[in-house]
Design a protein around this motif. Structure first.
Motif, short mmCIF file in Angstrom:
data_model
loop_
_atom_site.label_atom_id
_atom_site.label_comp_id
_atom_site.label_asym_id
_atom_site.label_seq_id
_atom_site.Cartn_x
_atom_site.Cartn_y
_atom_site.Cartn_z
N PHE A 26 -9.43 4.65 -19.19
CA PHE A 26 -10.37 3.75 -18.54
C PHE A 26 -11.79 4.21 -18.90
N THR A 27 -12.76 3.37 -18.54
CA THR A 27 -14.15 3.67 -18.89
C THR A 27 -14.72 4.64 -17.86
N ASN A 29 -17.31 6.51 -17.41
CA ASN A 29 -18.67 6.54 -16.86
C ASN A 29 -19.00 5.32 -16.02
N TRP A 30 -18.03 4.44 -15.77
CA TRP A 30 -18.23 3.36 -14.81
C TRP A 30 -17.81 3.77 -13.40
N SER A 52 -21.35 7.51 -10.87
CA SER A 52 -21.12 7.35 -12.30
C SER A 52 -22.33 7.72 -13.14
N ASN A 73 -19.71 13.08 -18.77
CA ASN A 73 -19.29 11.76 -19.21
C ASN A 73 -18.92 11.73 -20.70
N ASN A 76 -15.28 13.06 -20.46
CA ASN A 76 -14.42 12.40 -19.45
C ASN A 76 -13.82 13.42 -18.49
N TRP A 99 -13.81 2.54 -8.59
CA TRP A 99 -14.75 1.52 -9.05
C TRP A 99 -14.75 0.38 -8.05
#
Length: 119
Positions: A26-27, A29-30, A52, A73, A76, A99
């Motif tokens: 998954f992303t 830094n979101w 984030s 970031n 991760n 999130w």
């Protein structure tokens, strides 16, 4: 999606441990990243969070001044430096990614790592 924790173990009171959580799928830094813990017979409780972007952190009162959460970031990774450990810090520690959007929230959890503080 994976959150893989490491760094748990047995330590004497007053000692230190550093937990790490490596995220994938998954992303990173979101997401707000947090550490929770759950002791036997007790509910899971929030230990520390880091947002984030910007690095703002929040801590439960029972760890303020002793624990430090940080994130990278680029790698991760989120870490929890735990100093001046007490017997009451004994628990399974879980990494969480959170999130929140306008219509839904997403939470991912790691499998947990055992921290035992005992003489």
């Amino acid at each position: 999606v994976q959150l893989v924790e490491s760094g748990g173990g047995l330590v004497e009171p007053g000692g230190s441990l550093r937990l790490s959580c490596v995220a994938s799928g998954f992303t990173f830094n979101w997401y707000t990243m947090s550490w929770y813990r759950q002791a036997p017979g007790r509910e899971r409780e929030l230990v520390a969070s880091i947002i984030s972007v910007g690095g703002r952190t929040d801590y439960a009162d029972f760890v303020k001044g002793r624990f430090t959460i940080s994130r990278d970031n680029n790698k991760n990774t989120v870490s929890l430096q735990m100093n001046s450990l007490k017997t009451e810090d004994t628990a399974v520690y879980y990494c969480n990614a959170h999130w929140a959007g306008a219509l839904r929230t997403i939470d991912y959890w790691g499998q947990g790592t055992q921290v035992t503080v005992s003489s």
